[in-house]
Design a protein around this motif. Structure first.
Motif, PDB file in Angstrom:
ATOM      1  N   LEU A 299       0.831  -1.182  -0.066  1.00  0.00           N
ATOM      2  CA  LEU A 299      -0.087   0.000  -0.135  1.00  0.00           C
ATOM      3  C   LEU A 299       0.951   1.264  -0.043  1.00  0.00           C
ATOM      4  O   LEU A 299       0.572   2.305  -0.786  1.00  0.00           O
ATOM      5  N   LYS A 300       2.014   1.162   0.688  1.00  0.00           N
ATOM      6  CA  LYS A 300       2.598   2.410   0.950  1.00  0.00           C
ATOM      7  C   LYS A 300       3.573   2.510  -0.452  1.00  0.00           C
ATOM      8  O   LYS A 300       4.113   3.544  -0.820  1.00  0.00           O
ATOM      9  N   LEU A 301       4.051   1.476  -1.108  1.00  0.00           N
ATOM     10  CA  LEU A 301       4.939   1.442  -1.973  1.00  0.00           C
ATOM     11  C   LEU A 301       4.488   0.779  -3.197  1.00  0.00           C
ATOM     12  O   LEU A 301       5.122  -0.034  -3.784  1.00  0.00           O
ATOM     13  N   GLN A 302       3.577   1.256  -3.666  1.00  0.00           N
ATOM     14  CA  GLN A 302       2.732   0.413  -4.651  1.00  0.00           C
ATOM     15  C   GLN A 302       3.521   0.680  -6.088  1.00  0.00           C
ATOM     16  O   GLN A 302       3.564  -0.368  -6.709  1.00  0.00           O
ATOM     17  N   SER A 303       3.732   1.814  -6.451  1.00  0.00           N
ATOM     18  CA  SER A 303       4.520   2.170  -7.621  1.00  0.00           C
ATOM     19  C   SER A 303       5.951   1.220  -7.791  1.00  0.00           C
ATOM     20  O   SER A 303       6.197   0.792  -8.669  1.00  0.00           O
ATOM     21  N   ARG A 304       6.612   1.530  -6.846  1.00  0.00           N
ATOM     22  CA  ARG A 304       7.908   0.905  -6.741  1.00  0.00           C
ATOM     23  C   ARG A 304       7.654  -0.597  -6.604  1.00  0.00           C
ATOM     24  O   ARG A 304       8.774  -1.228  -7.139  1.00  0.00           O
ATOM     25  N   GLY A 305       6.882  -1.241  -6.003  1.00  0.00           N
ATOM     26  CA  GLY A 305       6.566  -2.435  -5.909  1.00  0.00           C
ATOM     27  C   GLY A 305       6.055  -3.306  -7.038  1.00  0.00           C
ATOM     28  O   GLY A 305       6.439  -4.426  -7.410  1.00  0.00           O
ATOM     29  N   ALA A 306       5.426  -2.531  -7.858  1.00  0.00           N
ATOM     30  CA  ALA A 306       5.020  -2.923  -9.294  1.00  0.00           C
ATOM     31  C   ALA A 306       6.380  -3.128 -10.223  1.00  0.00           C
ATOM     32  O   ALA A 306       6.521  -4.172 -10.899  1.00  0.00           O
ATOM     33  N   LEU A 307       7.078  -2.132  -9.941  1.00  0.00           N
ATOM     34  CA  LEU A 307       8.482  -2.183 -10.805  1.00  0.00           C
ATOM     35  C   LEU A 307       9.357  -3.429 -10.496  1.00  0.00           C
ATOM     36  O   LEU A 307       9.908  -3.921 -10.984  1.00  0.00           O
ATOM     37  N   TYR A 308       9.281  -3.518  -9.007  1.00  0.00           N
ATOM     38  CA  TYR A 308      10.294  -4.662  -8.414  1.00  0.00           C
ATOM     39  C   TYR A 308       9.709  -5.920  -9.097  1.00  0.00           C
ATOM     40  O   TYR A 308      10.313  -6.614  -9.282  1.00  0.00           O
ATOM     41  N   MET A 309       8.331  -6.050  -8.982  1.00  0.00           N
ATOM     42  CA  MET A 309       7.912  -7.315  -9.351  1.00  0.00           C
ATOM     43  C   MET A 309       8.107  -7.633 -10.702  1.00  0.00           C
ATOM     44  O   MET A 309       8.060  -8.704 -11.275  1.00  0.00           O
ATOM     45  N   ARG A 310       8.135  -6.393 -11.565  1.00  0.00           N
ATOM     46  CA  ARG A 310       8.418  -6.767 -12.982  1.00  0.00           C
ATOM     47  C   ARG A 310       9.720  -7.058 -13.590  1.00  0.00           C
ATOM     48  O   ARG A 310      10.083  -7.611 -14.442  1.00  0.00           O
ATOM     49  N   THR A 311      10.601  -6.433 -12.636  1.00  0.00           N
ATOM     50  CA  THR A 311      12.198  -6.487 -12.909  1.00  0.00           C
ATOM     51  C   THR A 311      12.948  -7.460 -12.293  1.00  0.00           C
ATOM     52  O   THR A 311      13.789  -8.228 -12.808  1.00  0.00           O
TER      53      THR A 311
END
Length: 748
Positions: free
Chosen positions: A388-400
């Motif tokens: 919830l706090k790091l939604q954008s960074r978390g999506a990038l992490y899961m993708r890369t």
């Protein structure tokens, strides 16, 4: 342990139907016991005596039983009939009046006689098969000795001769019989009305008495020795294709003698293994006859064990000493010539000890499994806390970054599935070590495979938890550059352990795996064996894992580690290799089918290769659709995938599993089934069809593994094929025999 359970445990799996039907005889005895509990009628002693005297007049066997005890106490009479092939048939009759209500006893002795004939016939066939091969044929021990082709320091008296292309030496994974349990030594009585086994192995001397041959020149012998080309390696395969079929093979040279000696060593070991199994087969069946007759005596209060066991002891399986004498000769030859008379080391090779389950394996398996579950829960909770706090960074992490760890997910899942396969193979008595060709005592059990899988899962989950925590924590950003190297470090460690040359972490299994992988990579150049195409089929279920290696190269090879904002699919070169990598496993399997088609001349391999070619086309079109997302590619992907799925499903169920047979005793299945519940097979067929369209390919492969080996095992059982033929390393040509053959041709 009761003898019935011990017999079931000690059986050679492929010879199960050739053993005494001990449980069937016990069921007949149970019926006799039940009939004995009913009110007894007066026994017709005089009628039984009259019946015995009438039978004795027509059979010379009665007089012998008459000498052994009181006629009134005799219960059975055994009639021996000699066939044209010098084999005896034993017909057992019960000497009681039908009015006594002993129909079950008549059935018991008739069945007992049939079992004796069955075991005698099978044992005779196997002994003839073992003694009729080049390494054990009479007068062939000294025709070709390694003293003539191997330097005298290595060997002086070993006699071998190979006049045909195959040696019927065999291998299996069952435990061997100890020397003290020899059946031939305990059953050596004779009987005037029987024709016991009087033949003994009478090969040529093995102590080197023939001094004239020992003086022969090494070079003269080398001119008569031809190395047998089995086309089992790339160089021999290429030479075999380019060389004229009429061209004679070159004589062996001294550089090839070391390889010849090693192959002969393996041949002797496997021949000895076969002889041990024949000895054990004889011992277990003789014990079964003795046990079941004692049960009969106990139930009926009669004494037939002693008289009937004399018949059994004088039959072929009880009196033949060929196996024992041949085992002794093999021991002497092998130890003297290959181990320099070191008997202790020689017997370790000839009789390897049975593998013992280690307690520490069970302990660490449970420990690693518990740690893996705890770490998995921690990862899930951490992801839920940070998303919830790091939604954008978390999506990038899961993708890369997450795809880097997906490689280990596929590997761990496949290892756990393979551990489950081994467990069920052992439970249903499927002889997987023999099918795969594992060296006895080195095969991994389900506990060892589960230990490796759970240990790898624990390490990967711990690394992922650390990586994710540092990546999402703003206070630890200065460690980001180093932490991104963690997945690469794990891959390097796993590869280093796999190729480690030291004797640690199941080295024999690792080397066997590496060898099979290499043979898959060189598919058309190596002779295809069962573990080769089985492993290649496993790779076809690991396409995504293989593509992960390509992603590793893209991730760590292009750009800075701290700047991974672009996806690898944006690179054209990456997309090209994305196609190639997805096709590689199926291409290797296709080449194996082509090799077997030309080698075995069986068109079934051609149809199998066509199936893999259709799968290659479907994978290419489906990959193109994933990258380009166009309607035309989608339609082509659906059509090609449907065709490949239908072909693969039909082949897996009908050919690989042997199911859906029209005239089967079990409707839509096959005649022989190891699992008693038929619904399991129908459920497996349904799961095979459904999971073809899902991401659970590895689980589908696990189902395929079990039923594929079940079908292979039952084919071996149907043909009593418990051993594999091993090609001899050379062929010996004798000028004198060639001249004799020419004279025969002229006479004809």
């Amino acid at each position: 342990m009761k003898f019935g359970k011990d017999l079931k445990k000690q059986k050679v799996p492929e010879w199960t139907e050739a053993y005494v039907d001990y449980n069937g005889l016990k069921r007949i005895l149970q019926e006799i016991r039940n009939s004995k509990n009913k009110p007894n009628r007066p026994r017709a002693s005089q009628k039984r005596l009259s019946l015995f005297m009438d039978y004795g007049a027509s059979s010379g066997h009665a007089s012998n039983l008459e000498k052994e005890g009181d006629i009134e106490n005799q219960v059975i009479a055994v009639d021996t009939v000699q066939q044209e092939n010098s084999r005896n048939l034993y017909n057992t009759k019960l000497l009681v009046s039908p009015e006594d209500g002993e129909e079950n006893e008549s059935i018991f002795f008739k069945t007992l006689g049939d079992e004796l004939n069955k075991t005698n016939s099978f044992y005779k066939d196997k002994v003839d098969e073992a003694t009729g091969k080049p390494l054990c044929s009479k007068n062939k021990w000294s025709n070709l000795a390694p003293s003539k082709i191997i330097p005298p320091a290595r060997s002086k008296t070993l006699g071998i001769r190979a006049m045909d292309g195959k040696l019927g030496v065999e291998m299996s994974s069952k435990s061997q019989l100890e020397p003290g349990s020899s059946s031939g030594d305990a059953h050596s009585n004779s009987h005037p009305n029987n024709i016991p086994c009087t033949e003994k192995y009478n090969g040529a001397p093995i102590d080197g008495e023939n001094t004239n041959e020992s003086k022969s020149s090494h070079l003269e012998i080398l001119d008569r020795v031809k190395i047998s080309n089995t086309f089992d390696d790339p160089i021999s395969t290429i030479k075999g294709v380019l060389r004229d079929s009429k061209e004679k093979e070159l004589s062996c040279n001294k550089e090839e003698l070391k390889e010849v000696e090693e192959r002969l060593k393996v041949a002797f070991i496997e021949l000895y293994q076969k002889l041990c199994h024949l000895k054990h087969y004889s011992f277990m069946n003789l014990s079964a006859f003795s046990k079941i007759l004692k049960k009969y005596d106990k139930i009926t209060s009669r004494s037939v064990t002693r008289s009937y066991m004399k018949i059994v002891d004088n039959s072929y399986i009880g009196s033949c000493d060929v196996v024992n004498s041949l085992m002794e000769k093999v021991e002497v030859v092998f130890i003297k010539n290959f181990l320099r008379s070191n008997r202790r080391e020689g017997m370790k090779l000839l009789r390897p000890k049975q593998k013992i389950e280690m307690h520490h394996v069970t302990f660490f398996s449970g420990f690693f499994c518990g740690c893996s579950v705890a770490l998995l829960v921690a990862v899930v909770l951490l992801v839920e806390d940070r998303k919830l706090k790091l939604q954008s960074r978390g999506a990038l992490y899961m993708r890369t970054v997450f795809p880097l760890y997906s490689l280990f997910t596929y590997v761990v899942l496949h290892m756990l599935v393979y551990a489950a396969n081994i467990y069920f193979w052992r439970r249903y008595k499927i002889n997987y070590p023999f099918i795969f060709g594992f060296k006895q005592g080195t095969e991994l059990g389900h506990r060892e495979v589960f230990l490796l899988g759970s240990g790898l899962a624990m390490i990967v989950l711990a690394a992922f938890l650390i990586h994710f925590h540092i990546k999402m924590d703003s206070k630890s950003q200065h460690y980001e550059t180093y932490i991104e190297l963690l997945p690469l470090g794990l891959v390097i460690v796993v590869i280093a352990i796999t190729f480690c040359p030291f004797n640690i972490i199941y080295s024999s299994s690792r080397f066997f795996f590496i060898k099979c992988v290499f043979r898959c990579l060189c598919a058309p150049l190596y002779k295809v064996r069962h573990p080769d195409f089985f492993l290649a089929d496993q790779f076809t279920s690991q396409v995504q894992a293989i593509r992960s290696f390509e992603y590793y190269i893209c991730f760590y090879g292009w750009g800075r580690l701290s700047q991974r904002l672009n996806r690898c699919s944006n690179y054209d070169l990456y997309n090209v290799f994305y196609f190639i990598v997805g096709v590689i496993p199926y291409w290797f399997r296709f080449l194996q089918c082509v090799r077997r088609l030309f080698e075995e001349r069986d068109f079934a391999h051609g149809y199998n290769g066509l199936r893999y070619f259709l799968t290659i086309v479907a994978v290419v079109i489906r990959t193109a659709f994933e990258l380009r997302k166009k309607i035309a590619w989608k339609v082509l992907a659906l059509v090609s995938s449907a065709i490949a799925t239908i072909a693969n499903t039909y082949w897996n169920i009908v050919v690989d599993w042997g199911l859906l047979q029209r005239k089967s005793e079990n409707l839509f299945l096959r005649d022989k089934l190891l699992i008693t519940h038929k619904s399991v097979y129908f459920t497996a067929m349904g799961n095979t069809i459904s999971t073809t369209f899902s991401c659970l390919e590895i689980l589908r492969r696990g189902l395929w593994n079990f039923f594929r080996l079940e079908n292979e095992h039952l084919n071996n059982v149907g043909k009593y094929r418990a051993f594999k033929s091993v090609p001899l390393p050379f062929t010996y040509y004798d000028d004198e025999e060639d001249d004799d053959d020419d004279d025969i041709d002229k006479d004809n």
